[in-house]
Design an enzyme around this catalytic site. Structure first.
Site: not given
Length: 260
Positions: A111, A131
């Site tokens: 990210e 995740e």
């Protein structure tokens, strides 16, 4: 300013930001996030700094993302208003950012890279949003930036499987700009930065702002009409660089950009 978890080097108009927690694969915790927030605030405010390169210490990782061991041990999860790594919610930065991805870029690490304007990757680099494997979701921008950058189906193929993508596939998918041997990574990132620095920083900031604000407009017509109202465009039009460019062209010499 001295930092504990990051390293800052200034090379002329280029700021190099190194995530400096190699013992945990440059995973980030709250103190690191707040250090990065301060560092990027300083970069944004410094008129003599035109481009930033973000990389990770060591050879194994750019960043493994959130420091889950720190979290599991009861460590705080606080974030600055600018988001993960002081970047993922920093929507007003019109200076260019280059991610020099030297290894693993997982979860929040990916990210961070997606929040940069260019990704230069070592041929050993890998990317993923894993995740869901630990009961989380990529809520620091990955679920939104990846589809915007590579299209919905390709992004969902990564998001819904959490699979790892090598640098070469990342380039084929479109989120990596350049893949180079690991030993050449920082030289390559500096070459990209140097090419940007050959241009007027006022023009670069106006261009970046117009691209990102324009993507939020409802149509091409609205984007083109709105660009003259953007702050960086207005700053460019009244800058010394706006006068210097045509003057240098007419005098057949290299422009002396001031960034103001």
């Amino acid at each position: 300013m001295a930092y504990e978890h990051i390293k800052i080097d200034r090379e002329g108009p280029v700021t190099v930001v190194t995530l400096n927690r190699p013992d945990v694969m440059n995973a980030l915790h709250a103190p690191a996030h707040f250090e990065l927030h301060e560092a990027f605030d300083a970069f944004a405010a410094d008129p003599d700094q035109w481009v930033a390169i973000v990389t990770g210490a060591g050879e194994r990782a750019f960043s493994a993302g959130n420091d889950l061991k720190h979290q599991a041990s009861g460590g705080g999860m606080g974030l600055p208003p600018s988001g993960f790594a002081g970047l993922t919610q920093r929507f007003d930065l019109n200076k260019p950012l280059i991610a020099a991805v030297n290894g693993v870029a997982m979860g929040g690490g990916f990210e961070i890279a997606l929040a940069c304007d260019l990704i230069i990757a070592a041929d050993t680099a890998t990317f993923a949003l894993p995740e869901p494997r630990v009961g989380l979701a990529a809520l620091a921008g990955g679920l939104h930036r990846l589809p915007r950058q590579i299209g919905l189906k390709a992004a969902m193929g990564m998001i819904l499987t959490g699979r790892r993508v090598a640098a070469a596939e990342g380039q084929a998918l479109g989120f990596v700009n350049d893949v180079v041997p690991a030993a050449d990574l920082m030289d390559a990132a500096r070459r990209w930065a140097a090419q940007i620095c050959e241009l007027s920083p006022m023009s670069i900031r106006a261009s970046k702002e117009a691209v990102f604000k324009g993507l939020d407009e409802p149509s091409l017509e609205a984007a083109m009409a709105g660009q003259m109202r953007y702050p960086a465009t207005a700053a460019m039009l009244r800058s010394e660089d706006f006068k210097e460019g045509p003057r240098a062209f007419a005098e057949k010499r290299k422009p002396n950009w001031q960034g103001r």
